[in-house]
Design a protein around this motif. Structure first.
Motif, short mmCIF file in Angstrom:
data_model
loop_
_atom_site.label_atom_id
_atom_site.label_comp_id
_atom_site.label_asym_id
_atom_site.label_seq_id
_atom_site.Cartn_x
_atom_site.Cartn_y
_atom_site.Cartn_z
N ARG A 1 4.90 36.11 -64.78
CA ARG A 1 4.77 37.45 -65.36
C ARG A 1 5.99 38.24 -64.93
O ARG A 1 6.38 38.17 -63.76
N VAL A 2 6.57 38.96 -65.87
CA VAL A 2 7.71 39.83 -65.53
C VAL A 2 7.47 41.21 -66.12
O VAL A 2 6.85 41.36 -67.16
N GLY A 3 7.96 42.22 -65.42
CA GLY A 3 7.77 43.60 -65.86
C GLY A 3 8.71 44.00 -66.98
O GLY A 3 8.47 45.00 -67.66
N GLY B 1 19.74 18.44 -60.64
CA GLY B 1 18.74 19.41 -60.22
C GLY B 1 17.41 19.10 -60.86
O GLY B 1 16.85 18.04 -60.64
N LEU B 2 16.91 20.01 -61.71
CA LEU B 2 15.67 19.71 -62.43
C LEU B 2 15.52 20.60 -63.65
O LEU B 2 16.15 21.64 -63.77
N THR B 3 14.68 20.13 -64.55
CA THR B 3 14.31 20.88 -65.75
C THR B 3 12.93 21.46 -65.50
O THR B 3 12.03 20.75 -65.06
N LEU B 4 12.76 22.74 -65.77
CA LEU B 4 11.51 23.44 -65.52
C LEU B 4 10.99 24.04 -66.81
O LEU B 4 11.75 24.64 -67.58
N TRP B 5 9.69 23.89 -67.05
CA TRP B 5 9.04 24.50 -68.21
C TRP B 5 8.19 25.65 -67.72
O TRP B 5 7.40 25.51 -66.78
N VAL B 6 8.34 26.82 -68.34
CA VAL B 6 7.60 28.02 -67.94
C VAL B 6 6.95 28.67 -69.14
O VAL B 6 7.39 28.49 -70.28
N ARG B 7 5.90 29.42 -68.87
CA ARG B 7 5.27 30.29 -69.87
C ARG B 7 5.34 31.69 -69.30
O ARG B 7 4.86 31.96 -68.20
N VAL B 8 5.96 32.58 -70.06
CA VAL B 8 6.26 33.92 -69.57
C VAL B 8 5.40 34.97 -70.28
O VAL B 8 5.25 34.94 -71.50
N THR B 9 4.85 35.89 -69.49
CA THR B 9 4.20 37.08 -70.04
C THR B 9 5.12 38.25 -69.71
O THR B 9 5.22 38.66 -68.55
N PRO B 10 5.84 38.78 -70.72
CA PRO B 10 6.72 39.92 -70.47
C PRO B 10 5.94 41.23 -70.47
O PRO B 10 4.77 41.27 -70.85
N ASN B 11 6.60 42.31 -70.03
CA ASN B 11 6.02 43.65 -70.05
C ASN B 11 4.71 43.69 -69.26
O ASN B 11 3.77 44.39 -69.63
N ALA B 12 4.65 42.93 -68.15
CA ALA B 12 3.42 42.77 -67.39
C ALA B 12 3.26 43.81 -66.28
O ALA B 12 2.22 43.85 -65.63
N GLY B 13 4.28 44.60 -66.04
CA GLY B 13 4.16 45.62 -65.00
C GLY B 13 4.49 45.13 -63.61
O GLY B 13 4.65 45.91 -62.69
N ASP C 1 6.50 41.55 -61.42
CA ASP C 1 7.14 40.24 -61.45
C ASP C 1 6.36 39.33 -60.49
O ASP C 1 6.26 39.64 -59.30
N ARG C 2 5.80 38.24 -61.04
CA ARG C 2 4.94 37.39 -60.21
C ARG C 2 4.90 35.97 -60.78
O ARG C 2 4.88 35.77 -61.98
N ILE C 3 4.84 35.01 -59.86
CA ILE C 3 4.63 33.61 -60.23
C ILE C 3 3.15 33.33 -60.03
O ILE C 3 2.62 33.52 -58.94
N GLU C 4 2.47 32.91 -61.09
CA GLU C 4 1.02 32.74 -61.04
C GLU C 4 0.57 31.32 -60.77
O GLU C 4 -0.58 31.11 -60.44
N GLY C 5 1.44 30.34 -60.94
CA GLY C 5 1.06 28.96 -60.66
C GLY C 5 1.16 28.08 -61.89
O GLY C 5 1.65 28.49 -62.94
N ARG D 1 16.28 41.07 -71.70
CA ARG D 1 15.84 41.65 -70.41
C ARG D 1 14.77 40.79 -69.73
O ARG D 1 14.82 40.58 -68.52
N ALA D 2 13.80 40.32 -70.49
CA ALA D 2 12.75 39.50 -69.90
C ALA D 2 13.32 38.16 -69.42
O ALA D 2 12.94 37.67 -68.36
#
Length: 108
Positions: free
Chosen positions: A45-47, A13-25, A27-31, A54-55
């Motif tokens: 961003r995740v709520g 499959g693949l390995t993915l690197w992400v930067r997460v902003t939790p408690n954002a209100g 759930d969205r992928i920003e790019g 949970r996040a």
């Protein structure tokens, strides 16, 4: 927006690197975001709050919906308590890469 990919193709499959902003209100992928060290990450961003996983669960659910894969196909391999996370996504690497390339583009 950077031309670098936030993922690496692997045999299963693949390995993915992400930067997460939790408690954002929301759930969205920003790019794709280019870090100061030149590496690329997919910005999410995740709520959910960053408490008791949970996040992390929200990140996996968001990516599973966006990529059309079951949540069980996504495994958090590093960054359990960090905003910077590494995930392994199991499946067809070409299809997953094409979908991630589409997610990383800004909306038209």
């Amino acid at each position: 927006m950077s031309g670098a990919a936030a993922y690496r193709v692997t045999p299963g499959g693949l390995t993915l690197w992400v930067r997460v902003t939790p408690n954002a209100g929301v759930d969205r992928i920003e790019g794709i975001e280019s870090r100061d060290n030149g590496e690329a990450v997919l910005r999410l961003r995740v709520g959910a709050v960053p408490d008791k996983g949970r996040a992390n669960a929200a990140v996996i659910a968001l990516l599973a919906r966006a990529l059309g894969v079951p949540k069980s196909a996504i495994e958090l391999t590093a960054g359990t308590t960090s905003r910077l996370k590494t995930l392994q996504i199991h499946g067809d690497s070409r299809s997953l890469a094409a979908q991630l390339d589409g997610l990383g583009r800004p909306p038209a």
